[in-house]
Structure formats: C-alpha cells, structure tokens
Design a protein around this motif. Structure first.
Motif, PDB file in Angstrom:
ATOM      1  N   ASP A 229      -3.496   9.907  -9.503  1.00 26.32           N
ATOM      2  CA  ASP A 229      -4.773   9.203  -9.612  1.00 26.32           C
ATOM      3  C   ASP A 229      -4.562   7.790 -10.138  1.00 26.32           C
ATOM      4  O   ASP A 229      -4.240   7.604 -11.321  1.00 26.32           O
ATOM      5  N   PRO A 230      -4.727   6.745  -9.290  1.00 30.82           N
ATOM      6  CA  PRO A 230      -4.487   5.375  -9.752  1.00 30.82           C
ATOM      7  C   PRO A 230      -5.514   4.903 -10.765  1.00 30.82           C
ATOM      8  O   PRO A 230      -5.269   3.944 -11.497  1.00 30.82           O
TER       9      PRO A 230
ATOM     10  N   GLY B 250       0.847  -1.174   0.000  1.00 27.28           N
ATOM     11  CA  GLY B 250       0.000   0.000   0.000  1.00 27.28           C
ATOM     12  C   GLY B 250       0.889   1.234   0.000  1.00 27.28           C
ATOM     13  O   GLY B 250       2.104   1.145  -0.242  1.00 27.28           O
ATOM     14  N   ALA B 251       0.328   2.384   0.277  1.00 27.46           N
ATOM     15  CA  ALA B 251       1.115   3.615   0.277  1.00 27.46           C
ATOM     16  C   ALA B 251       2.216   3.575   1.328  1.00 27.46           C
ATOM     17  O   ALA B 251       3.281   4.164   1.140  1.00 27.46           O
ATOM     18  N   ASP B 252       2.001   2.860   2.429  1.00 25.50           N
ATOM     19  CA  ASP B 252       2.990   2.742   3.503  1.00 25.50           C
ATOM     20  C   ASP B 252       3.392   1.280   3.660  1.00 25.50           C
ATOM     21  O   ASP B 252       2.649   0.492   4.257  1.00 25.50           O
TER      22      ASP B 252
ATOM     23  N   LEU C  58      -2.093  -1.355  -6.658  1.00 21.31           N
ATOM     24  CA  LEU C  58      -0.821  -0.674  -6.458  1.00 21.31           C
ATOM     25  C   LEU C  58      -1.005   0.521  -5.527  1.00 21.31           C
ATOM     26  O   LEU C  58      -2.121   0.965  -5.285  1.00 21.31           O
ATOM     27  N   PRO C  59       0.081   1.066  -4.988  1.00 26.94           N
ATOM     28  CA  PRO C  59      -0.050   2.139  -3.995  1.00 26.94           C
ATOM     29  C   PRO C  59      -0.816   3.346  -4.522  1.00 26.94           C
ATOM     30  O   PRO C  59      -0.600   3.782  -5.655  1.00 26.94           O
ATOM     31  N   GLU C  60      -1.680   3.856  -3.697  1.00 26.39           N
ATOM     32  CA  GLU C  60      -2.368   5.105  -3.989  1.00 26.39           C
ATOM     33  C   GLU C  60      -1.582   6.206  -3.273  1.00 26.39           C
ATOM     34  O   GLU C  60      -1.730   6.417  -2.085  1.00 26.39           O
TER      35      GLU C  60
ATOM     36  N   TYR D  61       3.225   5.742  -9.213  1.00 27.21           N
ATOM     37  CA  TYR D  61       3.081   5.755  -7.750  1.00 27.21           C
ATOM     38  C   TYR D  61       4.453   5.876  -7.120  1.00 27.21           C
ATOM     39  O   TYR D  61       5.489   5.825  -7.811  1.00 27.21           O
ATOM     40  N   ALA D  62       4.488   6.028  -5.814  1.00 25.27           N
ATOM     41  CA  ALA D  62       5.746   6.099  -5.079  1.00 25.27           C
ATOM     42  C   ALA D  62       5.552   5.447  -3.718  1.00 25.27           C
ATOM     43  O   ALA D  62       4.442   5.409  -3.176  1.00 25.27           O
TER      44      ALA D  62
END
Length: 525
Positions: free
Chosen positions: A291-292, A83-85, A285-287, A299-300
C-alpha cells in the motif's frame, strides 16, 4: 535554531506513535491560521510545503492563484520515477512556488513535437505554524504517463495555464527520458544514501550523471529537512530545505528516474500517516503490491534482468524505534512474497534490495539487529544478490557473507556467486551529508590504499536499544569520503554468467572499489 515547543508533555510523547503525535498536533494547531504561501527570500519567490488539504489550504491556494498569473510562475524541481512497469510507465513530478491552474505535461518523440498532453495533479502540502515559525505551504505536481513504448526516448515539458513548455519562450525547459528495454540488455544504475544539500552532493550528482544511469537508487535520508532524525515531534525541521534539494537534484533527476526510499530523517512527524505524508506529496513511486499510502518507500520494479526491491527499514529498526512495527509485519510478509516471485521469474537474473539502516557496517551507527532478525533470513532464502544501505555516512563493503560469517573473501577486483558464496552488503552513505568515518584505530582500506585487517571490534543494536559488542571479519573495504555506487549490468550468454560489475566512485570521479557479482545456473546452490 531552537527546538520548537509543541506542547506535548514529554512523558506522553514517549508513549505515542508518530501517527498519534500527528493527530495530537493537528488538533492543537488547527486554530492557528498564519500560513506563508508566497514572498520574497534573497530576491526570489518563497516556496512552501504540501500535505492533506484543509479548508485553510484551499483558501490560500485559490487566493495565490488569483494573485499571481500563471505566466509568472516557473516550475522547478523536476524529478522522474518509474511506474510499476518501467517499460511502459513513467511518473513526472515537479514543484511550483504558487498554486497554478490546470497543470499538465506535454510529451512526444521529438522535442519539436510534444503533441500528447496529460493532465497533472497538484498535491498541496501544509506545514503548520510551530515554535513562532509561520505555517508553510508547498505545491507539488504529478503526472502519470502510461502506454509508453519500451526502449524509447521521449521528450517532455511541464506547464500550466499561462506557462506552455511548447512555446518558443519556454522551449529550453524541455527534457527527456528513456523507458526500459523490452528485453534484457546491458545497462548501468547508480546508488547512494544520505545526500542532503551541499556542494559535495552537487559534485556527486555531476559525476553520477556521466555514468549514463538508467535509474538511481536513493537509500533514504534524502534532504535532511528534519535534521534530528529521531522521528519525534521535537525534531528540528525546516520544510524549505526540500525546495533547495529539489532544485539541486533537478539537473540529473529530470532525466534519470530518482527512486527513493525512507530513512530516519525522512520520518517527518508533522505529516500523517506515520510521518510520511510529506513523501507522499513530493514523490510518485511505483504502486507494486504494498500500500503506497501506508508506506511510500516500499515497492518493487523490474528493469531488464534485475529485480529491484525498496524497503522501509524504520519498520524494523531497533536503533531508532519511532516507527518500529508500524506495518504490523505486513511489509516483511510482502517482502517474502516479492522475493519469491522475483526469484521464480525466468527473465530475472539478479535481485537488488536497498533500504536505509545497515545490516552489516562498522561506522557510527554500526549494524541494526532488527534488520538481521526480520529480513536477513529472507535475503538468504531467496538468494538476494546485492544489498545497498545508507545511514552511515561513509563507504563500506563486506565480503560475501553466508550464515553470518565470511562465506568467501572478496578482495577488490574479485567476484562472488551469491548462491554459493553468500551476499555482499554495501554501505553507500557518502551521498553528500557530513561524513562519519570509522573508529580512529581502524584505517580506511580502499583501492590503491589497501590495509589488511583480520578483524574489527564493532557492535549491533539490540531490541532493548542497547549495543551488543561484536568482533567482525567481514569488513573488506572502508573509505571516509563522498562517493556513490555505479553498477553495470550484463546479461549471461551461453556459458558466460550474468554479471553485476559494481564500482564505487568518489565525488571527484576516482574509483575506490570494484567487484563482481556473478550468477551462473539459477538452480545452483
């Protein structure tokens, strides 16, 4: 296999974007109702493909769930992503050959205690009938795991009504993953592009898994269901290739987050928006700011002391313009903000950027001027440490490049400081697809077989889609063979600089290149 007849006049299609082509096809094909949802192929269940739900897809999904009991439907193709983290979030994805009821993930700290149960989402992707081929339906399932503990190993199993991974019958399907540590520590990640489905791809995966990577970066051209790679409605396309790919990749991707981005063969014109509806169905994938739903391969995330940025080079590629400019400059603006934020983060030593098309390469596709025009200035401004590409099916590595020239020669075993010397660019396109190699007059040069060469005649793609000749001096290592990158990350202590220890390994485990990226004071340069 013949090119399917979509009925779009050629002169009209040449002026249409991928989104416009999709809408045209959707309207034209909406009256067709032939749809494969299940069957027998080579003694096994026939699986299909996913996309936006339509009434036709809903009816076929319901009827398939009614006909096939959940106990007879086995999940396959498990693949993880952050995820994002990455310290607290993991996304688990898989595929089922038929529609299922109430899919879920069980997770726990021990394989015999999967007490936490999380509901999952089914994304039903429908490929319309075309060229005499029946429509094709696939079911992808996704679960979001949040609130995890950093640096912790978790065990999980995927299931649905009639299939419980915690039952004795299915305990062998339980897998595990580990979240990112709370603070930076040594770790390894791997990378390649252009994998496809092949024995060499399987061999690469096996050697890759032995490196114990915390995650893997896949720099586009993932499975080659679209074998043409032009991003057009006339491309040859077989959605069942995704089934084979996910089965092939599962032994590693079920425990190693498989972080993908989009290549030219991943622009699948049958799915909206912009040919990325298939990727939206198959991957979570990470949001992380962009805009996914618009660009799923952008993404990052930060793992330890490394900030990783994934980009969609189709947006700025001069060579293959099907999606050129589709974000209206928004991706590049996001990149600028993201690199600035990462470079300002005290805990981040290194920034690694990966995408498909090459900034610097001398193999078949050479270098793309669109990437140099749009993104290269940002890489330089924010002192990116390592750039990883695919597209060219070979291994090639540059010296440290500064202001378009060699800032510092980086022979095998040497090191570079990006703030002082410039950026090293790696083409890691030997993931498993048929190899390209280099001009016959240009000899491979790699560890144990070094052949020094002052310059190489190559070319650069221009905005007019013409090739501009250029003579380059930055091509340091070249290898025509299947390979991948293995990067060992070390944190700095006192006077010891933080390091990226980069190695290139073949699908047989032999090392063909190694070098270091060192970063001392972050204010250097």
């Amino acid at each position: 296999m013949q090119t399917p007849d979509f009925g779009i006049p050629e002169r009209l299609a040449s002026r249409m974007s991928m989104a416009e082509q999709h809408e045209y096809l959707r309207k034209r094909l909406s009256r067709r109702s032939t749809l494969v949802t299940a069957g027998v192929v080579a003694g096994g269940l026939l699986t299909g493909c996913s996309g936006s739900r339509t009434p036709m897809a809903e009816r076929s999904s319901a009827s398939a769930a009614d006909r096939v009991h959940g106990s007879a439907v086995a999940p396959f193709g498990r693949h993880l992503s952050f995820g994002a983290d990455p310290k607290t979030q993991m996304r688990i994805s898989w595929q089922v050959p038929f529609a299922v009821r109430k899919p879920f993930v069980r997770v726990g700290s021990r394989p015999d205690d999967l007490s936490r149960k999380i509901e999952a989402e089914v994304r039903d992707l429908v490929t319309p009938e075309f060229g005499g081929r029946p429509g094709y339906e696939q079911y992808y399932v996704h679960a979001a795991l949040d609130g995890l503990l950093p640096g912790t190993t978790y065990y999980y199993g995927v299931g649905h009504d009639g299939f419980d991974p915690a039952s004795p019958r299915h305990r062998s399907t339980i897998a595990s993953f580990r979240t990112a540590p709370a603070s930076p520590e040594r770790f390894v990640f791997t990378a390649f592009g252009d994998q496809g489905v092949s024995q060499e791809a399987i061999a690469n995966d096996k050697v890759l898994l032995r490196q114990g990577p915390a995650f893997h970066l896949h720099a586009g051209d993932i499975c080659y269901a679209d074998t043409s790679g032009h991003g057009e409605k006339s491309d040859l396309f077989d959605p069942s290739t995704w089934d084979a790919f996910l089965k092939q990749t599962e032994p590693v991707a079920k425990s190693v987050p498989w972080m993908v981005t989009t290549g030219n063969h991943d622009m699948e014109a049958w799915y909206s928006p912009d040919g990325y509806g298939g990727q939206l169905a198959r991957f979570s994938l990470p949001e992380s700011g962009f805009d996914p739903r618009k660009a799923p391969g952008v993404y990052a995330f930060t793992y330890g002391n490394v900030g990783v940025v994934a980009l969609d080079a189709n947006d700025v590629s001069y060579e293959i313009p099907a999606n050129f400019g589709y974000t209206d400059g928004k991706q590049t603006a996001w990149l600028n903000r993201t690199l600035k934020e990462l470079r300002a983060e005290d805990s981040v030593d290194f920034i690694v950027v990966f995408f498909h098309h090459c900034v610097y390469s001398t193999s078949k596709h050479a270098s793309d001027g669109g990437l140099r025009a749009e993104w290269l200035p940002l890489f330089v401004e924010h002192q990116v440490d390592l750039v990883i590409n695919g597209h060219n099916h070979a291994y090639e590595r540059t010296d440290a490049i500064k202001n378009g020239e060699v800032g510092k020669p980086v022979p095998i075993g040497a090191s570079a400081d990006p703030a002082r010397d410039g950026i090293v660019y790696v083409t890691a396109g030997g993931g498993g697809k048929t190899l390209y190699g280099f001009d016959p007059d240009i000899k491979d040069s790699y560890e144990g077989h070094v052949r020094e060469r002052e310059s190489i005649d190559s070319y650069l793609w221009t905005r007019s889609r013409k090739r501009k000749d250029e003579t380059v001096e930055w091509s340091r290592v070249r290898y025509t063979g299947y390979s991948f990158l293995s990067v060992e990350v070390e944190t700095g202590t006192g006077t010891t600089p933080a390091r990226l220890k980069v190695s290139a390994l073949t699908h047989k485990g032999e090392r063909i290149d190694h070098f270091e990226v060192r970063r001392g004071s972050r204010s250097a340069g």
